[in-house]
Enzyme design. Structure first.
Site: not given
Lengths: 79, 220
Positions: B87, B195, B197
């Site tokens: 990002c 994302h 994560e």
């Protein structure tokens, strides 16, 4: 001394914000607006008195930070 | 593998990055403040997390990419070590010149925050080997400036060399050729808008991001 730097998107780079501005103006009745491009104006206050030196330093600043050469061009005015 | 997460003023996914790395490696990554000038000794993997570094002022990632730690990150990448930017991290990687192109304002002008279908278009990178060529990953996106732009020659070259690693199933932001993530020519630097994560725990929206960290950190 002051430097005025105009940063604008290169031709061919899609500008969604400019397109939205043009659309809004047409909605308001300004039918003559064909297109809009949105850029930035950056003003710097500089020490020193040599305009040529200032311009070449500001040019370096534009290349290193103030513009992104992938998408943007710029012009510099020293006054 | 020793890892480091770079933290800028305005980073907001640094803790998620930390937890994803810790979950897969069993070791806490070093959290490295942007004013440092060196990575901790022995660092192998560097992650640049998402967020809004420097408030997205000037251009997203512009100021962060010129901060004190970045010469060390750029030198580290040049050794062939893995670097991942997610990002805002992807924006910082393009601004620093580690990846080609640029991330522009979303074509729809709105901030998009949703779970997005992705396909893995190159399962042979060190970041994607455990995915092979899956086509139905769901990984969250949350960004205002994820509209990938590069000139046609660059896009053709990246397509030809397998540098496009992730594509959107439904293009959420106007990104050229549905690009969601790319690697550099050497294949050791990955930037992506989604994302991974945030997709490592079944209780928090799925685990489709886990294989990315396992590909990278499990294969070391």
């Amino acid at each position: 001394m002051k430097a005025k730097i105009h940063v604008y998107l290169k031709p061919g780079v899609l500008d969604p914000q400019g397109a939205a501005v043009a659309g809004a103006l047409r909605n308001m009745g300004y039918d003559e607006v064909e297109d809009a491009r949105q850029g930035k104006l950056i003003e710097l206050d500089l020490t020193g008195e040599n305009a040529d030196t200032a311009k070449s330093r500001v040019d370096e600043m534009c290349q290193k930070l103030l513009s992104n050469p992938v998408i943007e061009s710029y012009s510099i005015e020293i006054a | 593998m020793k890892s480091a997460v770079i933290v800028f003023p305005g980073s907001n996914c640094d803790r998620d990055a930390h937890d994803a790395i810790a979950r897969v490696t069993g070791e806490n990554p070093a959290m490295v403040w942007h004013q440092e000038t060196e990575l901790p000794d022995g660092t192998e993997f560097v992650m640049i997390p998402g967020g809004f570094s420097y408030g997205d002022y000037l251009r997203c990632g512009a100021m962060a990419s010129r901060s004190s730690i970045m010469p060390a990150v750029i030198a580290h990448a040049a050794t062939g070590a893995p670097v991942l930017g997610v990002c805002n991290g992807f924006q910082i990687l393009t601004e620093s010149g580690l990846l080609p192109g640029s991330l522009m304002r979303n074509a729809g002008l709105t901030f998009v925050c949703e779970r997005t279908p992705l396909s893995v278009t190159n399962g042979n990178t060190r970041f994607t080997s455990r995915y092979q060529a899956e086509t139905d990953l769901i990984i969250p996106i949350a960004h205002h400036d994820g509209n990938y732009f590069a000139d046609a020659d660059t896009l053709d070259r990246m397509d030809g060399e397998g540098q496009v690693v992730f594509r959107y199933g439904q293009n959420p932001n106007g990104s050229a050729r549905d690009i969601a993530g790319i690697v550099n020519e050497q294949g050791n630097v990955l930037g992506m808008m989604p994302h991974p994560e945030r997709a490592i725990d079944a209780k928090h929206g799925g685990t489709d991001g886990l294989a990315l960290f396992e590909s990278l950190l499990g294969s070391a």
